[in-house]
Design a protein around this motif. Structure first.
Motif, PDB file in Angstrom:
ATOM      1  N   ARG A 242     -17.415   5.269  -1.056  1.00  0.00           N
ATOM      2  CA  ARG A 242     -17.778   5.107  -2.519  1.00  0.00           C
ATOM      3  C   ARG A 242     -17.726   3.765  -2.703  1.00  0.00           C
ATOM      4  N   LYS A 243     -16.819   2.916  -2.124  1.00  0.00           N
ATOM      5  CA  LYS A 243     -16.483   1.691  -2.209  1.00  0.00           C
ATOM      6  C   LYS A 243     -18.065   0.742  -2.335  1.00  0.00           C
ATOM      7  N   GLU A 244     -18.059   0.226  -3.421  1.00  0.00           N
ATOM      8  CA  GLU A 244     -19.337  -0.599  -3.746  1.00  0.00           C
ATOM      9  C   GLU A 244     -18.878  -2.010  -4.291  1.00  0.00           C
ATOM     10  N   THR A 245     -17.902  -2.750  -3.711  1.00  0.00           N
ATOM     11  CA  THR A 245     -17.704  -4.068  -3.861  1.00  0.00           C
ATOM     12  C   THR A 245     -18.124  -5.117  -2.866  1.00  0.00           C
ATOM     13  N   PRO A 246     -17.987  -6.310  -3.098  1.00  0.00           N
ATOM     14  CA  PRO A 246     -18.601  -7.058  -2.391  1.00  0.00           C
ATOM     15  C   PRO A 246     -17.759  -7.444  -0.925  1.00  0.00           C
ATOM     16  N   GLU A 358      -1.250  -6.086   4.769  1.00  0.00           N
ATOM     17  CA  GLU A 358      -0.851  -4.626   4.355  1.00  0.00           C
ATOM     18  C   GLU A 358      -1.133  -4.347   3.021  1.00  0.00           C
ATOM     19  N   ARG A 359      -0.786  -5.018   2.151  1.00  0.00           N
ATOM     20  CA  ARG A 359      -1.117  -4.756   0.788  1.00  0.00           C
ATOM     21  C   ARG A 359      -2.579  -4.721   0.309  1.00  0.00           C
ATOM     22  N   ILE A 360      -3.377  -5.574   1.101  1.00  0.00           N
ATOM     23  CA  ILE A 360      -4.834  -5.410   0.684  1.00  0.00           C
ATOM     24  C   ILE A 360      -5.576  -4.303   1.342  1.00  0.00           C
ATOM     25  N   VAL A 361      -4.984  -3.979   2.429  1.00  0.00           N
ATOM     26  CA  VAL A 361      -5.547  -2.821   3.105  1.00  0.00           C
ATOM     27  C   VAL A 361      -5.180  -1.565   2.540  1.00  0.00           C
ATOM     28  N   VAL A 362      -3.934  -1.460   1.926  1.00  0.00           N
ATOM     29  CA  VAL A 362      -3.575  -0.079   1.030  1.00  0.00           C
ATOM     30  C   VAL A 362      -4.629   0.103  -0.049  1.00  0.00           C
ATOM     31  N   ALA A 367      -9.039   2.350  -3.003  1.00  0.00           N
ATOM     32  CA  ALA A 367     -10.403   1.946  -3.748  1.00  0.00           C
ATOM     33  C   ALA A 367     -11.532   2.868  -3.085  1.00  0.00           C
ATOM     34  N   GLU A 368     -11.327   3.288  -2.008  1.00  0.00           N
ATOM     35  CA  GLU A 368     -12.585   3.953  -1.340  1.00  0.00           C
ATOM     36  C   GLU A 368     -12.612   5.391  -1.992  1.00  0.00           C
ATOM     37  N   ARG A 369     -11.889   5.802  -2.517  1.00  0.00           N
ATOM     38  CA  ARG A 369     -11.902   7.158  -3.119  1.00  0.00           C
ATOM     39  C   ARG A 369     -12.189   6.946  -4.551  1.00  0.00           C
ATOM     40  N   GLU A 370     -12.457   6.271  -5.154  1.00  0.00           N
ATOM     41  CA  GLU A 370     -13.010   5.644  -6.772  1.00  0.00           C
ATOM     42  C   GLU A 370     -14.129   5.417  -6.882  1.00  0.00           C
ATOM     43  N   PRO A 371     -14.546   5.589  -8.116  1.00  0.00           N
ATOM     44  CA  PRO A 371     -15.799   4.864  -8.463  1.00  0.00           C
ATOM     45  C   PRO A 371     -15.914   3.464  -8.591  1.00  0.00           C
ATOM     46  N   ALA A 376     -13.143  -1.794  -7.744  1.00  0.00           N
ATOM     47  CA  ALA A 376     -13.102  -3.080  -7.899  1.00  0.00           C
ATOM     48  C   ALA A 376     -11.693  -3.638  -8.430  1.00  0.00           C
ATOM     49  N   SER A 377     -11.331  -2.990  -9.601  1.00  0.00           N
ATOM     50  CA  SER A 377     -10.190  -3.134 -10.235  1.00  0.00           C
ATOM     51  C   SER A 377      -8.915  -3.191  -9.259  1.00  0.00           C
ATOM     52  N   ILE A 378      -8.904  -1.952  -8.469  1.00  0.00           N
ATOM     53  CA  ILE A 378      -7.858  -1.934  -7.790  1.00  0.00           C
ATOM     54  C   ILE A 378      -7.342  -2.985  -6.652  1.00  0.00           C
ATOM     55  N   ILE A 379      -8.872  -3.471  -6.158  1.00  0.00           N
ATOM     56  CA  ILE A 379      -8.710  -4.527  -5.071  1.00  0.00           C
ATOM     57  C   ILE A 379      -8.314  -5.738  -5.915  1.00  0.00           C
ATOM     58  N   ALA A 380      -8.892  -6.038  -6.964  1.00  0.00           N
ATOM     59  CA  ALA A 380      -8.468  -7.309  -7.634  1.00  0.00           C
ATOM     60  C   ALA A 380      -7.058  -7.523  -7.979  1.00  0.00           C
ATOM     61  N   GLU A 381      -6.565  -6.112  -8.403  1.00  0.00           N
ATOM     62  CA  GLU A 381      -5.091  -6.012  -9.076  1.00  0.00           C
ATOM     63  C   GLU A 381      -4.252  -6.595  -7.315  1.00  0.00           C
TER      64      GLU A 381
END
Length: 515
Positions: A242-246, A358-362, A367-371, A376-381
């Motif tokens: 479901r992840k649709e981030t660049p 490790e922080r980014i992969v987590v 994020a993969e299970r979110e809209p 995008a917000s989870i990854i940016a954070e």
């Protein structure tokens, strides 16, 4: 008896050991086909009966690029020491398609078999008998409803943060009432379980890259199932993708490679510090300061990767090398006055890189299970909270050289036009370490330019600094190989599609075609 009835009987009536023998035979057949032809048959048609061509024929369709994994799986299943840790459970299987999700359709479940390794889902075969599918790779777009126990699965789900609504209050009460001794036992069991998982990742089963799906046990029955499947019996594997981030999803194997690189550098630093300080305890303490966590398990990882990553065959050779390096070093009584940065710098930079990765992969896993917006917000954070997000070019080049990765995987934002220089640095680092490496034509062009040209006067300062850094790296690599030998090989392969292969230890360069 037709294929549908035969498959239902296999799933519903066969004993667990017969299930395991069936799956083992299927995996071995597919692995043999892949070994012989380099591709998987689609479908694989076979008869269950011992007699050739007797009874209904089943057709199995492997999903995805799983040939290499099936070869590894066949070897593991053939290992008598590991065979007892595999288990096959009868299941209800749903092959979910994106159009079904979009339309809100409920797809009827079909009989299936789930292969697991100590509770870790590894492979599922399911379908209506006419068309069976085999899935690995995280069971993407699959729903697996368990109709039989999977040993070890629930413990893994709990450790991964899974929940069971009907037992939540009871579990909380047990935690509140747990005395000090019980708490210590609980913490010890948790540490042992985590150690077991680390050992698995670095052991034979780790080659498959298996992960526990984010699982929830639901209290409602599976609509349209073959029987009452509810409560503890239903394992929901979430829909993936479901992840649709660049940008591309950073794979965990890159994190594993970074960890292996850190482990190798930790061994080199440990041996170097012992030779320099002449004090084993002080060397261990200084090394630990540069690491984000205990280094005990890193030695095992590093020992297993020495041959692939360096010119050393074992730790004893590293110790002899370190002693020879510091053989003429003056003895300094005040150990605190000895500069240690030269030995610790590689460990320090890779420790920071691994912590960030490790922080980014987590974050991507969450994020993969979110809209899309929330993803995008989870990854940016995660990038914002990491203390190592804004590394400079020097640090990123060091990560490429020492960690054997292209740092753009985890530092993509401010250096996205430096992909080729980073890749060239990564390959130069392999040569410096004494590992075998293949140099493709486009990287040969960079090496050729670095050895013959300096930075252009009209280049911006940042680009000029990249050229200077590359020139130093490539020159150091050429000195190890022999400048004339490298230039001759680069000249021989110029204008062709040929690759250069630099041999392990000897660093002998040969030209080969990419056939």
């Amino acid at each position: 008896m037709n294929a549908e009835i035969l498959w239902s009987n296999i799933v519903d009536r066969a004993q667990p050991d017969e299930h395991l023998a069936f799956v083992t035979a299927v995996v071995a057949r597919l692995a043999a086909e892949f070994d012989n032809t380099g591709q998987l048959p689609d479908p694989l048609k076979f008869h269950v009966s011992q007699r050739m061509n007797a009874g209904p024929e089943l057709a199995l369709h492997p999903i995805g690029e799983v040939g290499a994994k099936l070869v590894i799986m066949a070897d593991l299943l053939a290992d008598k020491k590991l065979y007892g840790r595999f288990h096959v459970a009868a299941s209800n299987f749903v092959d979910v398609q994106r159009e079904d999700i979009a339309a809100g359709r409920i797809v009827p479940p079909e009989p299936g078999l789930l292969l697991s390794y100590d509770g870790l889902p590894a492979l599922v075969i399911g379908g209506d008998g006419k068309r069976l599918v085999l899935k690995m790779d995280g069971f993407e777009r699959a729903l697996v409803g368990l109709t039989a126990d999977v040993p070890g699965l629930w413990d893994r789900v709990l450790r991964a943060g899974g929940t069971k609504v009907e037992e939540a209050q009871e579990a909380e009460a047990k935690v509140r009432n747990r005395n000090e001794v019980g708490q210590r036992r609980h913490d010890g069991a948790l540490r042992r379980a985590k150690l077991q998982e680390r050992q698995e990742r670095n052991g034979p089963i780790g080659q498959l890259g298996l992960t526990l799906p984010a699982a929830t046990f639901l209290p409602t029955p599976m609509v349209g199932g073959l029987g009452p499947v509810s409560g503890d019996d239903l394992l929901l594997v979430p829909i993936q993708g479901r992840k649709e981030t660049p940008g591309a999803y950073p794979p965990r194997k890159i994190v594993d490679r970074l960890r292996a690189g850190l482990a190798v550098q930790a061994i080199l630093a440990d041996c170097g510090l012992r030779a320099l300080l002449g004090d084993r305890t002080r060397a261990r303490d200084e090394l630990q300061k540069a690491l984000p966590r205990t280094s005990a398990h890193l030695r095992d990882i590093g020992t297993g990767h020495l041959v692939v990553w360096t010119e050393f065959d074992n730790v004893e050779q590293v110790e002899h090398w370190a002693k020879a390096k510091y053989a003429g070093h003056p003895k300094i009584r005040n150990l605190n006055a000895i500069p240690l940065d030269g030995e610790l710098a590689p460990v320090t930079i890779l420790s920071r890189a691994l912590s960030h990765a490790e922080r980014i992969v987590v974050a991507y896993d969450r994020a993969e299970r979110e809209p899309p917006e929330q993803a995008a917000s989870i990854i940016a954070e995660a990038y914002a909270e990491s203390p190592h997000t804004n590394l400079g070019l020097d640090d990123l080049f060091q990560i490429a050289v020492l960690g054997n990765i292209n740092p753009l995987t985890f530092w993509p934002r401010s250096h996205d036009d430096h992909a080729l220089p980073f890749e060239a640095a990564r390959i130069a680092g392999r040569v410096q370490a004494g590992a075998k490496v293949t140099v493709p034509p486009h990287i040969q062009d960079i090496f050729r330019e670095a050895l013959t040209d300096g930075p252009s006067r009209d280049q911006p300062d940042s680009d000029a600094s990249i050229v200077v850094a590359l020139r130093r790296l490539v020159q150091a690599m050429a000195d190890l190989i022999g400048p004339d030998k490298l230039l001759r090989a680069l000249s021989d392969s110029a204008g062709t599609d040929q690759h250069l292969v630099v041999a392990r230890k000897t660093r002998k360069v040969s030209v080969t075609s990419d056939d």
